[in-house]
Design an enzyme around this catalytic site. Structure first.
Site, mmCIF file in Angstrom:
data_model
loop_
_atom_site.group_PDB
_atom_site.id
_atom_site.type_symbol
_atom_site.label_atom_id
_atom_site.label_comp_id
_atom_site.label_asym_id
_atom_site.label_seq_id
_atom_site.Cartn_x
_atom_site.Cartn_y
_atom_site.Cartn_z
ATOM 1 N N CYS A 3 20.654 82.123 -23.557
ATOM 2 C CA CYS A 3 20.756 82.195 -22.096
ATOM 3 C C CYS A 3 19.460 81.822 -21.400
ATOM 4 O O CYS A 3 19.476 81.394 -20.257
ATOM 5 C CB CYS A 3 21.281 83.561 -21.683
ATOM 6 N N GLU A 20 25.286 85.651 -18.373
ATOM 7 C CA GLU A 20 24.668 84.453 -17.775
ATOM 8 C C GLU A 20 25.611 83.259 -17.842
ATOM 9 O O GLU A 20 25.538 82.360 -16.994
ATOM 10 C CB GLU A 20 23.350 84.126 -18.496
ATOM 11 N N CYS A 42 28.076 85.546 -22.744
ATOM 12 C CA CYS A 42 27.091 86.416 -22.089
ATOM 13 C C CYS A 42 27.325 86.401 -20.576
ATOM 14 O O CYS A 42 27.943 85.470 -20.028
ATOM 15 C CB CYS A 42 25.677 85.925 -22.370
ATOM 16 N N CYS A 78 19.032 86.754 -23.593
ATOM 17 C CA CYS A 78 18.963 86.309 -24.989
ATOM 18 C C CYS A 78 18.450 84.864 -25.041
ATOM 19 O O CYS A 78 18.348 84.187 -24.013
ATOM 20 C CB CYS A 78 20.340 86.421 -25.645
ATOM 21 N N ASN A 114 29.500 89.873 -18.988
ATOM 22 C CA ASN A 114 29.790 89.445 -20.359
ATOM 23 C C ASN A 114 31.258 89.681 -20.698
ATOM 24 O O ASN A 114 31.879 90.632 -20.230
ATOM 25 C CB ASN A 114 28.859 90.113 -21.376
ATOM 26 N N VAL A 115 31.777 88.761 -21.514
ATOM 27 C CA VAL A 115 33.170 88.813 -21.948
ATOM 28 C C VAL A 115 33.186 88.592 -23.452
ATOM 29 O O VAL A 115 32.887 87.497 -23.932
ATOM 30 C CB VAL A 115 34.014 87.736 -21.217
ATOM 31 N N GLU A 116 33.502 89.654 -24.186
ATOM 32 C CA GLU A 116 33.446 89.573 -25.652
ATOM 33 C C GLU A 116 34.767 89.086 -26.229
ATOM 34 O O GLU A 116 35.749 88.875 -25.519
ATOM 35 C CB GLU A 116 33.045 90.947 -26.207
#
Ligand code: THU
Length: 135
Positions: A92, A58, A56, A89, A45-47
């Site tokens: 995803c 995925e 996410c 989620c 994940n990369v926020e």
């Protein structure tokens, strides 16, 4: 589903989770999948400061799938930074359905299941094709 090496897949997901960029939620996530040709693809994940733009794990996995040659996902595992399985989620689930189909195996917290089982009644390409307006 019996010939899937789930422990190797989980370990690949655990490794990539350590590359997560999650300064806001502080929840690192790693995803790993077996592709039909035997490849393993991963993502973390990369926020983003604007939260809603967060990618996410995925999403990264699916990008990795296509950038490394495409193909269908056969089995997927998603783990949190603690190394344990995390349930994908809603968005995803739809993403994994698109690239693995309902039969794709999923390493869920409660045991091995399928994407179809966790996304019943999904909107899919068949629905899209059948409902387009006539041209
Ligand atoms: N997250 C994932 O990477 N995959 C999921 O299926 C659930 C949520 C991430 C997004 C965000 O960076 C963090 O977990 C908290 O929601």
């Amino acid at each position: 589903m019996t010939d899937i090496d789930w422990e190797s897949l989980r370990n690949a997901a655990r490794r990539v989770a350590s590359s997560a960029y999650a300064p806001y939620s502080k929840l690192s996530v790693g995803a790993a999948a077996l592709v039909v040709d035997g490849r393993i693809v991963v993502g973390c994940n990369v926020e983003n400061a604007s939260y809603g733009l967060t990618l996410c794990a995925e999403c990264g996995l699916v990008s990795n799938l296509h950038s490394s040659g495409g193909g269908r996902l056969v089995a997927v595992t998603v783990v949190a930074g603690d190394g344990e399985q995390l349930t994908p989620c809603g968005r995803c689930r739809q993403l994994l359905l698109e690239h693995g189909g309902p039969e794709c195996a999923l390493d869920a917290p409660g045991g091995i299941t399928t994407i179809g089982a966790i996304l019943p009644g999904a909107f899919d390409t068949e629905e899209l094709e059948g409902r387009r307006r006539p041209t």
